[in-house]
Scaffold this motif. Structure first.
Motif, PDB file in Angstrom:
ATOM      1  N   ALA A   1       0.833  -1.204   0.000  1.00 34.03           N
ATOM      2  CA  ALA A   1       0.000   0.000   0.000  1.00 34.03           C
ATOM      3  C   ALA A   1       0.873   1.261   0.000  1.00 34.03           C
ATOM      4  O   ALA A   1       0.605   2.217  -0.737  1.00 34.03           O
ATOM      5  N   THR A   2       1.928   1.242   0.803  1.00 28.85           N
ATOM      6  CA  THR A   2       2.863   2.373   0.839  1.00 28.85           C
ATOM      7  C   THR A   2       3.508   2.578  -0.520  1.00 28.85           C
ATOM      8  O   THR A   2       3.633   3.707  -1.019  1.00 28.85           O
ATOM      9  N   TYR A   3       3.917   1.485  -1.130  1.00 27.60           N
ATOM     10  CA  TYR A   3       4.549   1.533  -2.458  1.00 27.60           C
ATOM     11  C   TYR A   3       3.598   2.155  -3.487  1.00 27.60           C
ATOM     12  O   TYR A   3       4.004   3.033  -4.267  1.00 27.60           O
ATOM     13  N   PHE A   4       2.331   1.740  -3.497  1.00 25.62           N
ATOM     14  CA  PHE A   4       1.381   2.260  -4.476  1.00 25.62           C
ATOM     15  C   PHE A   4       1.034   3.727  -4.214  1.00 25.62           C
ATOM     16  O   PHE A   4       0.817   4.495  -5.158  1.00 25.62           O
ATOM     17  N   VAL A   5       0.990   4.125  -2.953  1.00 28.99           N
ATOM     18  CA  VAL A   5       0.721   5.529  -2.630  1.00 28.99           C
ATOM     19  C   VAL A   5       1.873   6.407  -3.103  1.00 28.99           C
ATOM     20  O   VAL A   5       1.663   7.509  -3.644  1.00 28.99           O
ATOM     21  N   ILE A   6       3.096   5.939  -2.915  1.00 31.49           N
ATOM     22  CA  ILE A   6       4.264   6.695  -3.393  1.00 31.49           C
ATOM     23  C   ILE A   6       4.253   6.789  -4.914  1.00 31.49           C
ATOM     24  O   ILE A   6       4.566   7.840  -5.494  1.00 31.49           O
ATOM     25  N   LEU A   7       3.886   5.680  -5.581  1.00 31.07           N
ATOM     26  CA  LEU A   7       3.766   5.712  -7.037  1.00 31.07           C
ATOM     27  C   LEU A   7       2.727   6.746  -7.464  1.00 31.07           C
ATOM     28  O   LEU A   7       2.934   7.482  -8.433  1.00 31.07           O
ATOM     29  N   ARG A   8       1.613   6.800  -6.737  1.00 27.90           N
ATOM     30  CA  ARG A   8       0.560   7.749  -7.071  1.00 27.90           C
ATOM     31  C   ARG A   8       1.048   9.183  -6.873  1.00 27.90           C
ATOM     32  O   ARG A   8       0.794  10.065  -7.701  1.00 27.90           O
ATOM     33  N   LYS A   9       1.779   9.405  -5.780  1.00 28.04           N
ATOM     34  CA  LYS A   9       2.292  10.746  -5.498  1.00 28.04           C
ATOM     35  C   LYS A   9       3.288  11.197  -6.554  1.00 28.04           C
ATOM     36  O   LYS A   9       3.318  12.371  -6.946  1.00 28.04           O
ATOM     37  N   SER A  10       4.127  10.276  -7.036  1.00 31.13           N
ATOM     38  CA  SER A  10       5.140  10.610  -8.037  1.00 31.13           C
ATOM     39  C   SER A  10       4.610  10.478  -9.459  1.00 31.13           C
ATOM     40  O   SER A  10       5.370  10.623 -10.420  1.00 31.13           O
ATOM     41  N   LYS A  11       3.296  10.165  -9.581  1.00 26.63           N
ATOM     42  CA  LYS A  11       2.638   9.994 -10.875  1.00 26.63           C
ATOM     43  C   LYS A  11       3.314   8.898 -11.711  1.00 26.63           C
ATOM     44  O   LYS A  11       3.435   9.015 -12.940  1.00 26.63           O
ATOM     45  N   SER A  12       3.788   7.848 -11.003  1.00 26.75           N
ATOM     46  CA  SER A  12       4.393   6.661 -11.622  1.00 26.75           C
ATOM     47  C   SER A  12       5.620   6.967 -12.474  1.00 26.75           C
ATOM     48  O   SER A  12       5.943   6.236 -13.408  1.00 26.75           O
ATOM     49  N   ALA A  13       6.315   8.073 -12.150  1.00 28.26           N
ATOM     50  CA  ALA A  13       7.537   8.404 -12.881  1.00 28.26           C
ATOM     51  C   ALA A  13       8.603   7.335 -12.614  1.00 28.26           C
ATOM     52  O   ALA A  13       8.866   6.988 -11.469  1.00 28.26           O
ATOM     53  N   ASN A  14       9.206   6.803 -13.682  1.00 32.35           N
ATOM     54  CA  ASN A  14      10.252   5.773 -13.578  1.00 32.35           C
ATOM     55  C   ASN A  14       9.788   4.556 -12.769  1.00 32.35           C
ATOM     56  O   ASN A  14      10.575   3.976 -12.005  1.00 32.35           O
ATOM     57  N   ALA A  15       8.541   4.160 -12.956  1.00 28.57           N
ATOM     58  CA  ALA A  15       7.976   3.068 -12.158  1.00 28.57           C
ATOM     59  C   ALA A  15       8.796   1.776 -12.200  1.00 28.57           C
ATOM     60  O   ALA A  15       8.994   1.145 -11.154  1.00 28.57           O
ATOM     61  N   PRO A  16       9.307   1.328 -13.365  1.00 33.66           N
ATOM     62  CA  PRO A  16      10.083   0.077 -13.366  1.00 33.66           C
ATOM     63  C   PRO A  16      11.351   0.138 -12.511  1.00 33.66           C
ATOM     64  O   PRO A  16      11.811  -0.899 -12.025  1.00 33.66           O
ATOM     65  N   LEU A  17      11.897   1.335 -12.317  1.00 33.71           N
ATOM     66  CA  LEU A  17      13.122   1.447 -11.512  1.00 33.71           C
ATOM     67  C   LEU A  17      12.868   1.115 -10.042  1.00 33.71           C
ATOM     68  O   LEU A  17      13.794   0.727  -9.322  1.00 33.71           O
ATOM     69  N   TYR A  18      11.639   1.262  -9.589  1.00 33.74           N
ATOM     70  CA  TYR A  18      11.298   0.869  -8.221  1.00 33.74           C
ATOM     71  C   TYR A  18      11.553  -0.629  -8.046  1.00 33.74           C
ATOM     72  O   TYR A  18      12.032  -1.079  -7.004  1.00 33.74           O
ATOM     73  N   LEU A  19      11.222  -1.398  -9.100  1.00 33.46           N
ATOM     74  CA  LEU A  19      11.420  -2.847  -9.043  1.00 33.46           C
ATOM     75  C   LEU A  19      12.901  -3.199  -9.102  1.00 33.46           C
ATOM     76  O   LEU A  19      13.348  -4.158  -8.469  1.00 33.46           O
TER      77      LEU A  19
END
Length: 294
Positions: free
Chosen positions: A161-179
């Protein structure tokens, strides 16, 4: 092929592949830390190789100066991965997947606390009902270490949930790099915790390579495609399939039957999430009609 069909096909195939995850973890008899090392490292290598091949300058620039959101989100994803594997090792697969599926409701609560997003009465009722269902899952201890495993699943849900909220806040910028960064962090944590990367047997290597090089990356790529063509509420509804298919695969191969309390609690959680998702989809359609008529 219509966008809805594309999104539906991607989600169905992606979730079906991901549902084998728990079974493969059970079949790999090496320590959880050893599995986590290879899961993190191999996934990071595959995704980073793809990113560098397709977006070299953007990827290198983001890695040289990672944002705070990227670092925190990657760590949250890493902890969710660690706790997920530990949960599968210590409790029934059905318990793990049921508890993890409350993460969308936790995301709504965290978004309210951190992003000041409004939480309506429907969401509050769903959160309360889901927690009652999770309570039944915790109460049903079919394995000696079930309490620990269920706790790990709950932490997984919070970290996701924390991960998805951060993605939402950053508008999914560079999302694959999180992985990528999350995978590297997982590998490092596993080594510190006592992973023995070279201790796998020949059979375990086969399962590990299948899990880390095919199941995890392919499923997450397909699942990430779905929301591009489907409303968020519809995409979330497909995610519930893992809580059904995952235990079925484990039951068919290993004969693990969920306890009565897990079945009762799971039914409450799944029914709550289905009703919540359908209600959200209905609200989304109503807002679209109102907007288009203006």
């Amino acid at each position: 092929m219509t966008p809805i069909f594309k999104g539906t096909a991607a989600m169905l195939v992606g979730i079906s592949i991901l549902s084998v995850d728990a079974l493969l973890i059970r079949l790999i008899e090496a320590s959880g830390w050893t599995l986590l090392f290879w899961r993190g490292l191999l996934s990071a290598l595959i995704i980073s190789t793809f990113l560098i091949a397709t977006k070299p300058s953007q990827t290198i620039a983001a890695l040289r100066k990672p944002s705070k959101s990227l670092l925190v989100g990657s760590f949250a994803f890493s902890i969710s991965t660690v706790c997920f594997v530990l949960s599968i090792d210590h409790t029934q697969v059905a318990s793990t997947l049921i508890i993890i599926n409350i993460s969308p409701l936790i995301s709504a609560l965290l978004a309210f606390l951190l992003l000041k997003e409004q939480v309506d009465i429907r969401t509050i009722i769903a959160i309360i009902a889901a927690m009652i269902g999770v309570g039944f899952v915790f109460y049903g201890k079919a394995m000696p270490t079930a309490s620990y495993g269920n706790l790990m699943a709950l932490i997984t849900a919070f970290m996701l949930a924390t991960y998805f909220v951060i993605l939402r806040k950053s508008k999914s910028a560079n999302a694959p790099l999180y992985l990528v960064l999350g995978g590297i962090c997982t590998a490092i944590i596993s080594l510190i915790a006592g992973a023995e990367p070279l201790s796998l047997t020949q059979q375990e290597w086969k399962y590990t390579l299948l899990l880390c090089c095919v199941v995890v990356p392919v499923s997450f790529v397909l699942i990430s495609v779905g929301p591009k063509y489907l409303p968020a509420a519809h995409a979330n509804l497909f995610m519930l399939l893992e809580a059904i298919l995952g235990p079925l695969f484990v039951w068919a191969v290993l004969g693990e039957v969920p306890s009565d309390n897990v079945l009762l609690g799971g039914s409450i959680v799944l029914l709550t999430l289905v009703l919540f998702t359908l209600s959200a989809a209905k609200k989304h359609r109503a807002l679209n009609k109102k907007t288009s008529s203006v």
